[in-house]
Design a protein around this motif. Structure first.
Motif: not given
Length: 273
Positions: A161-171
């Motif tokens: 979930g933490r990795e996903r947060k980073t991915a969505y923020y970067d996108q």
């Protein structure tokens, strides 16, 4: 000791699904699209999207996050209320088989673990779930020690979930920077404008009546308008959670918006309305 094959795990799930009533939320906005792509019944979906596809999806991680795949919640809304849970069972069993542990998941562990994931992570796409299991197999989230442990799975999901947060923020950040870059491409200096319009080398025009420089009316800065519209779209997307983020991710993105623009998404919308 004999171990069950994946088809022996999924067949009972198929039979149980056929006995279930239709979904309590049959008006899933994407129901027609999902059934056309994956099958009209939950059983067809389970037979179409299997653990064997994890390695294929892993080749395009960006697509796993942002591709057009149904969420666990959409599965239940499209098919039957327990479709997501039934789909998760073979994913979990496949993981325990891959790890080669002696003590596999018990029936009770499979039922409870799949139920918790289906309810607590209903916002995750099936592609994201399969990405998670593919990463787990690569040793990204620890390992089992002798026996399949549902708690290890739940802790690993938090890390994912933490990795996903980073991915969505970067996108979201990349999309915003791309919009700004495209707007900047339309800017030019006065010399460039004069050359394009054929005014280069010519004297600046004066008013015939007064002999004073002609007053040039200010025009709207369309690039600024476009940027403001884009920021407004981001604010509305955050308010309506169009990014389909979990609560923690959404809160972090709203805080990032406030840090950058000096107000919350709701306040920004109110100012522009």
């Amino acid at each position: 000791m004999k171990t069950k094959r994946i088809d022996q795990i999924t067949i009972p799930q198929h039979n149980d699904l056929e006995k279930q009533p239709t979904s309590l939320n049959p008006c899933c906005p994407r129901k027609t699209e999902i059934t056309a792509k994956y099958g009209r019944t939950a059983k067809e979906f389970l037979l179409t999207v299997t653990p064997s596809q994890q390695s294929v999806l892993y080749k395009n991680i960006h697509d796993c996050y942002f591709g057009d795949y149904p969420t666990l919640g959409e599965l239940d809304a499209t098919y039957t209320p327990k479709t997501a849970q039934a789909w998760l069972v073979p994913q979990l069993w496949d993981l325990s088989e891959y790890c080669g542990i002696k003590e596999k998941f018990t029936s009770n562990q499979l039922t409870q673990c799949s139920d918790i994931i289906a309810n607590d992570y209903r916002y995750l796409k099936v592609s994201e779930i399969m990405l998670f299991f593919a990463r787990f197999k690569r040793g990204c989230y620890g390992r089992f020690w002798g026996a399949a442990d549902p708690l290890v799975i739940m802790e690993a999901l938090k890390a994912f979930g933490r990795e996903r947060k980073t991915a969505y923020y970067d996108q979201a950040k990349n999309e915003e920077e791309l919009i700004l870059a495209n707007n900047n491409n339309h800017h030019c200096t006065w010399d460039e404008y004069a050359e394009r319009s054929g005014q280069k080398g010519k004297p600046f025009s004066f008013s015939r009546d007064s002999g004073k420089p002609r007053i040039v009316k200010k025009t709207k800065d369309h690039s600024k308008i476009n940027i403001e519209e884009r920021i407004l779209d981001i604010a509305k997307s955050l308010i309506c959670n169009l990014y389909k983020c979990d609560k923690d991710t959404l809160l972090e993105m709203k805080n990032a918006f406030k840090t950058k623009y000096g107000c919350t998404p709701g306040e920004y919308i109110s100012r522009k309305s």
